[in-house]
Enzyme design. Structure first.
Site, PDB file in Angstrom:
ATOM      1  CG  HIS A  56      -1.817  -1.141   1.235  1.00  0.00           C
ATOM      2  ND1 HIS A  56      -2.946  -1.167   0.482  1.00  0.00           N
ATOM      3  CD2 HIS A  56      -1.714  -2.349   1.813  1.00  0.00           C
ATOM      4  CE1 HIS A  56      -3.524  -2.324   0.626  1.00  0.00           C
ATOM      5  NE2 HIS A  56      -2.790  -3.067   1.420  1.00  0.00           N
ATOM      6  CB  CYS A  57       3.937   2.137   1.533  1.00  0.00           C
ATOM      7  SG  CYS A  57       3.094   1.990   3.114  1.00  0.00           S
ATOM      8  CG  LEU A  58       7.504   0.793  -1.794  1.00  0.00           C
ATOM      9  CD1 LEU A  58       8.656  -0.002  -2.370  1.00  0.00           C
ATOM     10  CD2 LEU A  58       8.008   2.136  -1.296  1.00  0.00           C
TER      11      LEU A  58
ATOM     12  CG  ASP B  28       3.332   6.196   0.675  1.00  0.00           C
ATOM     13  OD1 ASP B  28       2.097   6.088   0.566  1.00  0.00           O
ATOM     14  OD2 ASP B  28       3.975   5.706   1.604  1.00  0.00           O
TER      15      ASP B  28
END
Ligand SMILES: NC(=O)c1ccc[n+]([C@@H]2O[C@H](COP(=O)([O-])OP(=O)(O)OC[C@H]3O[C@@H](n4cnc5c(N)ncnc54)[C@H](O)[C@@H]3O)[C@@H](O)[C@H]2O)c1
Length: 438
Positions: free
Chosen positions: A276-278, A281
């Site tokens: 969910h981050c890379l 973000d």
């Protein structure tokens, strides 16, 4: 009327004596861990979530976050932790943490979850309270979005009525070495008093805090960290494709480069950047840069392009390996090992393995998959038969693709029994397997 500094001193005293009521908005991966820690160090904690299933599970002592065992929830409940979906339980809070999701909608930041949480807090904000945003977001959100919503209460930060901060989360799911407690936590406040109370609160939860000069700086820290990883993963991924064509072993080159004690950090190639981050973000940062200063963030664009192309590259390598055996992908039996987005987690959403499965199925392959951590009843998108990783399955597959190097996979059996392997993680190098690493 008390001056802001004495208000801050009052809240710090409440924090030090563990009398401060802590409310955590969002009981997901981040919020549940923070709530557990706050309860463990002695704060009265309310865990507020709008998802009924989650609150029911927590009330029954069941965790849905793999880094939080059920026993930890049970201990927190016994200590007074209150999971709830009733906003009335937020009343009289001293410290509120916002840990709701910050997704992308059509490549645009969706801050509606933060806005909704902020409105709930504004409705019960009292003088001397602290609100900290932890969700990942672009620089400016705390000051330009969160503060004005909280001020709809009639209270003003400029008058020192309440305190506001931002502290990015560095939780790494599945990492047992670097935990919430021993990973340094960056903290910030809208003003000096806000920073003082934020420092007091997080100082009670973690081993080390790192205060920075503004909430914008703290917001940028998180995006810088994840953009740095995204770009460096893209660098080694692109290099992996070139090195192969140059006839050079990228894995050995990376291992050798990593012996340099300064100025180099090891990143490994793989089937793409998931989680969910890379993938999300850096897009927040690129969006802000474009909106605010009209510039394109070219590093992010390039990293997206390279990392998003990796599942297709894996499929091309699968096709080439089968071709060498005079086989087509169409009709081939292909066993994927690992469906999660990285080793050590059961989270399969936004995972490159799912994209690989989908493309291979579209090409007519008989795709089977095994993941020791992803539950068998997980509702996967592409048509994949879930199978155990037995010797019979390994021997029956025309090709095995190692997508995720979970510690739980039977590597000896894979080496001894798979007819052909594409190892996308470099895990089988040096083990004498039949096939290739990426
Ligand atoms: N998961 C990670 O490893 C990780 C690491 C660092 C940072 N982050 C960031 O932290 C934030 C939260 O991530 P997560 O993985 O915990 O998300 P998540 O989706 O697991 O949890 C968010 C929770 O918030 C709840 N929620 C939504 N709106 C709400 C509202 N108005 N009031 C109360 N609850 C509400 C949802 O129901 C959900 O349970 C995101 O910004 C993410 O980018 C996540």
């Amino acid at each position: 009327m008390p001056d802001p500094t004495s208000r801050a001193a009052e809240l710090i005293a409440k924090i030090d004596e563990r009398r401060a009521k802590v409310v955590v908005l969002g009981q997901g991966y981040v919020g549940l861990l923070v709530a557990m820690r706050a309860a463990e160090v002695g704060f009265p904690v309310v865990g507020y979530d709008v998802a009924p299933g989650r609150v029911e599970a927590l009330l029954a002592g069941r965790s849905y976050v793999e880094d939080v065992p059920d026993a930890r929830v049970a201990a927190a409940l016994a200590a007074g932790y209150l999971p709830t979906q009733d906003a009335a339980d937020l009343r009289d809070f001293d410290v509120a943490l916002i840990t709701v999701q910050t997704p992308l909608r059509e490549n645009t930041p969706d801050l509606s979850f933060i806005e909704a949480a902020a409105r709930d807090l504004a409705a019960c904000l009292t003088p001397g309270a602290l609100v900290v945003l932890e969700s990942t977001t672009y620089p400016g959100t705390t000051d330009e979005l969160l503060r004005p919503i909280l001020e709809e209460s009639g209270l003003r930060t400029a008058d020192g009525d309440f305190f506001v901060g931002y502290s990015p989360e560095r939780i790494d799911p599945g990492n047992t070495e670097w935990t919430f407690v021993n990973t340094a936590k960056v903290v910030s406040g809208l003003d000096a008093d806000s920073l003082a109370v934020v420092e007091a609160f997080y100082g009670a939860l973690v081993d080390k805090i790192v205060p920075v000069g503004s909430t914008g700086e703290a917001e940028l820290v998180k995006l810088l960290e994840n953009t740095f990883r995204h770009v460096n993963i893209a660098l080694v991924n692109e290099l992996a494709m070139f090195a192969r064509d140059l006839g050079v072993d990228i894995w050995s080159a990376i291992d050798a480069a990593a012996t340099k004690p300064y100025g180099f950090m090891r990143f490994a190639p793989g089937p793409g950047a998931g989680g969910h981050c890379l993938p999300v973000d850096p897009a927040y940062l690129a969006w802000r840069v474009e909106r605010r200063i009209g510039q394109r963030f070219r590093f992010v664009e390039l990293a997206n392009e390279v990392n998003r192309g990796m599942p297709d590259y894996v499929v091309a390598r699968v096709t080439a390996l089968l071709n060498d055996e005079r086989r087509a992908v169409n009709g081939a039996r292909i066993l994927l090992l690992g469906l999660a987005y990285k080793a050590g987690t059961s989270d399969w959403r936004v995972s490159p393995a799912m994209a690989i499965a989908e493309r291979l199925a579209q090409l007519g392959a008989d795709v089977r998959a095994h993941d020791p951590l992803v539950p068998d009843d997980a509702v996967l998108g592409p048509p994949i038969a879930r199978v155990p990783c037995t010797v019979a399955e390994l021997e029956a597959a025309d090709l095995v693709v190692l997508c995720v190097d979970h510690a739980e996979l039977p590597y000896d059996d894979i080496v001894d029994h798979a007819r052909l392997v594409l190892d996308t993680r470099g895990r089988l190098r040096g083990l004498g397997f039949r096939g290739e690493s990426l």
